[in-house]
Design a protein around this motif. Structure first.
Motif, PDB file in Angstrom:
ATOM      1  N   SER A  76       0.815  -1.199   0.000  1.00 56.33           N
ATOM      2  CA  SER A  76       0.000   0.000   0.000  1.00 56.33           C
ATOM      3  C   SER A  76       0.856   1.258   0.000  1.00 56.33           C
ATOM      4  CB  SER A  76      -0.900  -0.001   1.234  1.00 56.33           C
ATOM      5  OG  SER A  76      -1.387   1.274   1.536  1.00 56.33           O
ATOM      6  N   GLU A  77       0.470   2.217  -0.867  1.00 58.15           N
ATOM      7  CA  GLU A  77       1.187   3.493  -0.914  1.00 58.15           C
ATOM      8  C   GLU A  77       1.063   4.231   0.410  1.00 58.15           C
ATOM      9  OE1 GLU A  77       1.510   7.718  -1.023  1.00 58.15           O
ATOM     10  OE2 GLU A  77      -0.467   6.764  -1.171  1.00 58.15           O
ATOM     11  N   LEU A  78      -0.132   4.162   1.043  1.00 64.48           N
ATOM     12  CA  LEU A  78      -0.314   4.825   2.333  1.00 64.48           C
ATOM     13  C   LEU A  78       0.517   4.146   3.410  1.00 64.48           C
ATOM     14  CD1 LEU A  78      -4.158   5.574   2.405  1.00 64.48           C
ATOM     15  CD2 LEU A  78      -2.278   7.124   1.852  1.00 64.48           C
ATOM     16  N   PHE A  79       0.622   2.838   3.339  1.00 65.50           N
ATOM     17  CA  PHE A  79       1.455   2.124   4.308  1.00 65.50           C
ATOM     18  C   PHE A  79       2.908   2.565   4.181  1.00 65.50           C
ATOM     19  CE2 PHE A  79       4.143  -1.354   5.716  1.00 65.50           C
ATOM     20  CZ  PHE A  79       3.581  -1.680   6.942  1.00 65.50           C
ATOM     21  N   GLU A  80       3.385   2.668   2.959  1.00 61.31           N
ATOM     22  CA  GLU A  80       4.764   3.103   2.745  1.00 61.31           C
ATOM     23  C   GLU A  80       4.963   4.536   3.212  1.00 61.31           C
ATOM     24  OE1 GLU A  80       7.325   1.393   1.968  1.00 61.31           O
ATOM     25  OE2 GLU A  80       6.226  -0.457   1.657  1.00 61.31           O
ATOM     26  N   ARG A  81       3.961   5.376   2.972  1.00 62.95           N
ATOM     27  CA  ARG A  81       4.059   6.772   3.387  1.00 62.95           C
ATOM     28  C   ARG A  81       4.229   6.890   4.900  1.00 62.95           C
ATOM     29  NH1 ARG A  81      -0.967  10.498   1.848  1.00 62.95           N
ATOM     30  NH2 ARG A  81      -0.373   9.676  -0.212  1.00 62.95           N
ATOM     31  N   HIS A  82       3.575   6.002   5.650  1.00 60.31           N
ATOM     32  CA  HIS A  82       3.578   6.112   7.105  1.00 60.31           C
ATOM     33  C   HIS A  82       4.336   4.961   7.767  1.00 60.31           C
ATOM     34  CE1 HIS A  82       0.750   9.389   6.703  1.00 60.31           C
ATOM     35  NE2 HIS A  82      -0.102   8.606   6.054  1.00 60.31           N
ATOM     36  N   ARG A  83       5.185   4.283   7.010  1.00 56.17           N
ATOM     37  CA  ARG A  83       5.911   3.128   7.556  1.00 56.17           C
ATOM     38  C   ARG A  83       6.741   3.527   8.782  1.00 56.17           C
ATOM     39  NH1 ARG A  83       8.081  -1.877   5.965  1.00 56.17           N
ATOM     40  NH2 ARG A  83       7.232  -1.752   3.850  1.00 56.17           N
ATOM     41  N   ASP A  84       7.421   4.649   8.698  1.00 56.37           N
ATOM     42  CA  ASP A  84       8.273   5.065   9.821  1.00 56.37           C
ATOM     43  C   ASP A  84       7.437   5.361  11.059  1.00 56.37           C
ATOM     44  OD1 ASP A  84      10.495   4.775   8.236  1.00 56.37           O
ATOM     45  OD2 ASP A  84      10.731   6.916   7.822  1.00 56.37           O
ATOM     46  N   LEU A  85       6.287   6.000  10.865  1.00 57.49           N
ATOM     47  CA  LEU A  85       5.403   6.294  11.994  1.00 57.49           C
ATOM     48  C   LEU A  85       4.948   4.997  12.657  1.00 57.49           C
ATOM     49  CD1 LEU A  85       3.635   8.248  13.687  1.00 57.49           C
ATOM     50  CD2 LEU A  85       1.899   8.046  11.891  1.00 57.49           C
ATOM     51  N   LEU A  86       4.542   4.033  11.852  1.00 64.15           N
ATOM     52  CA  LEU A  86       4.097   2.754  12.396  1.00 64.15           C
ATOM     53  C   LEU A  86       5.240   2.040  13.107  1.00 64.15           C
ATOM     54  CD1 LEU A  86       1.955   0.524  12.691  1.00 64.15           C
ATOM     55  CD2 LEU A  86       2.745  -0.373  10.487  1.00 64.15           C
ATOM     56  N   GLN A 112     -22.317  -4.871   5.996  1.00 61.11           N
ATOM     57  CA  GLN A 112     -22.021  -6.200   5.474  1.00 61.11           C
ATOM     58  C   GLN A 112     -21.669  -6.159   3.984  1.00 61.11           C
ATOM     59  OE1 GLN A 112     -25.654  -8.242   6.830  1.00 61.11           O
ATOM     60  NE2 GLN A 112     -24.351  -9.476   8.177  1.00 61.11           N
ATOM     61  N   ALA A 113     -22.295  -5.265   3.243  1.00 65.13           N
ATOM     62  CA  ALA A 113     -21.977  -5.149   1.819  1.00 65.13           C
ATOM     63  C   ALA A 113     -20.540  -4.693   1.598  1.00 65.13           C
ATOM     64  CB  ALA A 113     -22.947  -4.171   1.150  1.00 65.13           C
ATOM     65  N   ALA A 114     -20.022  -3.907   2.524  1.00 69.21           N
ATOM     66  CA  ALA A 114     -18.644  -3.431   2.398  1.00 69.21           C
ATOM     67  C   ALA A 114     -17.621  -4.421   2.933  1.00 69.21           C
ATOM     68  CB  ALA A 114     -18.499  -2.104   3.158  1.00 69.21           C
ATOM     69  N   SER A 115     -18.079  -5.424   3.668  1.00 66.63           N
ATOM     70  CA  SER A 115     -17.160  -6.254   4.446  1.00 66.63           C
ATOM     71  C   SER A 115     -16.235  -7.111   3.594  1.00 66.63           C
ATOM     72  CB  SER A 115     -17.943  -7.137   5.412  1.00 66.63           C
ATOM     73  OG  SER A 115     -18.773  -8.043   4.705  1.00 66.63           O
ATOM     74  N   SER A 116     -16.729  -7.673   2.505  1.00 70.88           N
ATOM     75  CA  SER A 116     -15.890  -8.610   1.752  1.00 70.88           C
ATOM     76  C   SER A 116     -14.700  -7.901   1.116  1.00 70.88           C
ATOM     77  CB  SER A 116     -16.720  -9.334   0.687  1.00 70.88           C
ATOM     78  OG  SER A 116     -17.303  -8.403  -0.221  1.00 70.88           O
ATOM     79  N   VAL A 117     -14.910  -6.713   0.559  1.00 70.50           N
ATOM     80  CA  VAL A 117     -13.809  -5.978  -0.066  1.00 70.50           C
ATOM     81  C   VAL A 117     -12.832  -5.489   0.998  1.00 70.50           C
ATOM     82  CG1 VAL A 117     -13.199  -3.953  -1.441  1.00 70.50           C
ATOM     83  CG2 VAL A 117     -15.214  -5.304  -2.040  1.00 70.50           C
ATOM     84  N   TRP A 118     -13.364  -4.977   2.098  1.00 67.25           N
ATOM     85  CA  TRP A 118     -12.490  -4.486   3.166  1.00 67.25           C
ATOM     86  C   TRP A 118     -11.682  -5.627   3.784  1.00 67.25           C
ATOM     87  CZ3 TRP A 118      -9.903  -0.577   4.488  1.00 67.25           C
ATOM     88  CH2 TRP A 118      -9.466  -0.354   5.779  1.00 67.25           C
ATOM     89  N   ALA A 119     -12.331  -6.760   4.002  1.00 72.35           N
ATOM     90  CA  ALA A 119     -11.623  -7.903   4.583  1.00 72.35           C
ATOM     91  C   ALA A 119     -10.553  -8.444   3.638  1.00 72.35           C
ATOM     92  CB  ALA A 119     -12.613  -9.014   4.929  1.00 72.35           C
ATOM     93  N   ALA A 120     -10.807  -8.351   2.331  1.00 71.34           N
ATOM     94  CA  ALA A 120      -9.858  -8.880   1.350  1.00 71.34           C
ATOM     95  C   ALA A 120      -8.629  -7.993   1.174  1.00 71.34           C
ATOM     96  CB  ALA A 120     -10.555  -9.069   0.003  1.00 71.34           C
ATOM     97  N   ALA A 121      -8.716  -6.758   1.615  1.00 65.26           N
ATOM     98  CA  ALA A 121      -7.554  -5.873   1.507  1.00 65.26           C
ATOM     99  C   ALA A 121      -6.425  -6.413   2.380  1.00 65.26           C
ATOM    100  CB  ALA A 121      -7.930  -4.457   1.947  1.00 65.26           C
ATOM    101  N   ALA A 122      -5.209  -6.261   1.912  1.00 63.69           N
ATOM    102  CA  ALA A 122      -4.063  -6.734   2.685  1.00 63.69           C
ATOM    103  C   ALA A 122      -3.974  -5.970   4.006  1.00 63.69           C
ATOM    104  CB  ALA A 122      -2.776  -6.547   1.890  1.00 63.69           C
ATOM    105  N   PRO A 123      -3.445  -6.607   5.058  1.00 59.83           N
ATOM    106  CA  PRO A 123      -3.288  -5.885   6.324  1.00 59.83           C
ATOM    107  C   PRO A 123      -2.572  -4.547   6.157  1.00 59.83           C
ATOM    108  CG  PRO A 123      -2.867  -8.211   6.672  1.00 59.83           C
ATOM    109  CD  PRO A 123      -3.050  -8.028   5.193  1.00 59.83           C
ATOM    110  N   GLU A 124      -1.550  -4.510   5.285  1.00 60.51           N
ATOM    111  CA  GLU A 124      -0.832  -3.252   5.066  1.00 60.51           C
ATOM    112  C   GLU A 124      -1.741  -2.195   4.462  1.00 60.51           C
ATOM    113  OE1 GLU A 124       2.127  -6.428   5.523  1.00 60.51           O
ATOM    114  OE2 GLU A 124       0.303  -6.212   4.317  1.00 60.51           O
ATOM    115  N   GLY A 125      -2.659  -2.608   3.596  1.00 60.91           N
ATOM    116  CA  GLY A 125      -3.585  -1.657   3.008  1.00 60.91           C
ATOM    117  C   GLY A 125      -4.527  -1.071   4.041  1.00 60.91           C
ATOM    118  N   ARG A 126      -5.064  -1.936   4.898  1.00 55.30           N
ATOM    119  CA  ARG A 126      -5.976  -1.451   5.935  1.00 55.30           C
ATOM    120  C   ARG A 126      -5.242  -0.585   6.953  1.00 55.30           C
ATOM    121  NH1 ARG A 126      -7.692  -7.099   5.853  1.00 55.30           N
ATOM    122  NH2 ARG A 126      -6.623  -7.375   7.857  1.00 55.30           N
ATOM    123  N   VAL A 127      -4.075  -1.016   7.354  1.00 54.33           N
ATOM    124  CA  VAL A 127      -3.286  -0.236   8.303  1.00 54.33           C
ATOM    125  C   VAL A 127      -2.907   1.109   7.708  1.00 54.33           C
ATOM    126  CG1 VAL A 127      -1.052  -0.146   9.479  1.00 54.33           C
ATOM    127  CG2 VAL A 127      -2.470  -2.199   9.636  1.00 54.33           C
ATOM    128  N   GLY A 128      -2.573   1.123   6.418  1.00 57.56           N
ATOM    129  CA  GLY A 128      -2.248   2.380   5.752  1.00 57.56           C
ATOM    130  C   GLY A 128      -3.395   3.360   5.789  1.00 57.56           C
TER     131      GLY A 128
END
Length: 555
Positions: free
Chosen positions: A2-12, A96-112
């Motif tokens: 995830s681009e956002l994960f990379e942007r905030h990798r140091d913070l995390l 629930q309609a949003a859950s499958s796409v959100w759950a399928a995102a990689a942990p780094e994407g969600r964390v980002g």
């Protein structure tokens, strides 16, 4: 990645490190300074808050069936903001309609997404401070710190723990089991994080962001969709939070309904029906023990709670009598005792204690604390800045009733010059040792009792026993005796209470520092979870595996 994960990798990375070291570290400055947040940040935040008043709150693409909202500032202003409300069925279906796409995102994407949202919320800290101030009654400085940077750091702490727990499980591995003289069995195994489902965060009136952010961001990071149910009197700070997160989700092409707002009106609350819905898998609840008991008895979801507690101070001895009294005075006065960490009971040996000013009797010690409160609040401007306003009118009724419960040591009074604001300074009442029905229940607000005990160890035992039975989040001891300190540490640890010893100056029993202090232990009735530890996040997901015979990749 995830681009956002990379942007905030140091913070995390720094946040994860801080949770392991537990020394001082701060991600977001608690100082409302123009040098840090921008010279115009304070004025712009105030203007942005004012611009929201008397208008519908726009949550783009959010389910909306009817507007709700009737927030009135404890300082006397009617906010006049309405929010998009929808039925429980509509909210659950959207989540629930949003859950499958959100759950399928990689942990780094969600964390980002979570990290980017927290950084954006930090940039809005001045506007959030105004929103928190005028929904909770906190004074501006406290609303900025607790509602902004401190809340954001608690959210970041939860994300750090969530990421650490998820990353303990590798995504793939080659498993080879020797078979004696034969060829080994070689399998390729893959693991994935499976979220629990719909998470509901129940916000409270007094600390809508600070208490909500840990559960909110922990659930999101672990792949659960979240429905935020704010207190009817404190919707705005959480509406702003939901708005920011939805903006980040939309920009990343992820479903905005991974987070939803569920506002309601006092007298027409949807909380019970929402929490009983079979689709709800996780509940984060902050509030009264009475409603907490209902939730425990009726909801089937995993439950994380912070409820009522009776926090105690025990006096044994001190080498700084004035410093002790001044420290306690601030602790009793801060936000008019409307903090889950505020002390209520002060246990004092009936024969008095030794101090640097000689022996002090029970009455001299009680009067010393009362006099320190008077000194602290002598200037009305300073008093307003420390005490803030009373969030709920029922608190004033409790203060009035508490006057009759014993001998007045210090009466509560309004703070002059505050217009229509609801205000009350600390009430201190002396009661007898056997008045357990009086001091043995939480009396939320600026109400404290001074209670005679046989000696310091008797005080420690009584305070710890009360914590075990009724719950407590904090305890404090003043003693110059190492054996007494160690005895107190043992007793309060068994009671599941975090102990502070001999606090003076600018650190108070009310305060809890992200990345270092565990807020609530989960080991007594004041709450079943801790903000924040591994247990707070690890059960918000499961791990599923699939495996197959391993084949070398073709060159």
């Amino acid at each position: 990645m995830s681009e956002l994960f990379e942007r905030h990798r140091d913070l995390l990375g720094r946040a994860v490190q801080a949770t392991q070291e537990r020394t001082y570290w701060s991600a977001f400055s608690e100082v409302p300074s123009g040098k840090i947040y921008g010279e115009r940040a304070k004025a712009e935040g105030a203007s942005a808050f004012e611009a929201r008043l008397g208008k519908p709150f726009n949550l783009a693409n959010h389910p909306a069936e009817a507007p709700v909202g009737n927030e009135v500032s404890p300082y006397g202003r009617r906010l006049g903001i309405t929010y998009p409300a929808a039925s429980i069925t509509t909210l659950i279906n959207a989540s629930q309609a949003a859950s499958s796409v959100w759950a399928a995102a990689a942990p780094e994407g969600r964390v980002g997404v979570c990290l980017e949202a927290l950084v954006r919320l930090n940039n809005l800290s001045f506007e959030i401070a105004n929103a928190v101030m005028h929904t909770t009654g906190q004074a501006f400085a406290m609303a900025f710190q607790a509602g902004g940077p401190h809340a954001q750091e608690r959210g970041l702490e939860a994300v750090a723990y969530a990421y650490s727990e998820m990353k303990k499980v590798p995504s793939t591995a080659v498993w080879s089991k020797p078979q004696g003289k034969g060829e080994p069995i070689v399998l390729e195994k893959k693991w994935r994080i499976v979220p629990k489902g719909v998470s509901v965060v129940v916000g409270c009136n007094t600390f809508p962001t600070w208490n909500s952010y840990p559960g909110l961001f922990a659930s999101l990071a672990c792949g659960n969709t979240v429905i935020v149910k704010p207190h009817p009197s404190a919707i705005l700070p959480l509406a702003m939070t939901v708005d920011i997160i939805r903006q980040v989700l939309a920009e990343q092409g992820l479903p905005e309904d991974a987070i939803l707002l569920a506002p309601d009106a006092a007298g027409s609350e949807i909380t019970r029906d929402l929490l009983k819905h079979p689709a709800v898998a996780i509940i984060d609840y902050t509030g009264s023990t009475a409603f907490g008991e209902w939730v425990r008895n009726n909801a089937q979801a995993d439950l994380y709670t912070e409820e009522a507690g009776i926090n105690s101070i025990v006096m044994g001895s001190t080498d700084d009598f004035v410093g002790m009294c001044d420290n306690l005075a601030f602790s009793l006065s801060l936000y008019s005792g409307q903090m889950c960490t505020s002390p209520q009971n002060i246990f004092i040996p009936s024969s008095g204690i030794e101090t640097n000013e000689g022996s002090k009797t029970f009455d001299e010690l009680a009067d010393g604390v009362a006099a320190a409160v008077d000194r602290l609040l002598a200037d009305s401007v300073r008093a307003a800045g420390v005490c803030g306003a009373i969030a709920n009118p029922a608190t004033l009724d409790r203060v009035s009733n508490a006057r009759k419960l014993g001998r007045l040591v210090r009466d509560s009074a309004v703070i002059e010059g505050q217009g229509d604001a609801r205000t009350a300074t600390p009430l201190i009442v002396a009661v007898e040792t056997d008045a357990c029905d009086t001091y043995g229940e939480e009396r939320f607000g600026p109400i404290s009792f001074v209670i005679p005990v046989d000696d310091v160890r008797d005080g420690i035992n009584r305070a710890a026993a009360l914590a075990s039975k009724k719950g407590a989040i904090t305890a404090a001891l003043y003693s110059t005796d190492d054996d007494v300190m160690n005895f107190a540490a043992d007793q309060f640890a068994r009671a599941g209470v975090n102990l502070s010893v001999n606090l003076m100056g600018g650190i108070f029993v009310n305060q809890s520092a992200a990345f270092s202090d565990f807020h609530v232990t989960g080991a007594n009735p004041a709450g079943n979870a801790s903000l924040t530890d591994a247990a707070f996040v690890a059960n918000r997901f499961r791990v599923a595996m699939w495996r197959k015979p391993f084949q070398e990749a073709a060159e």
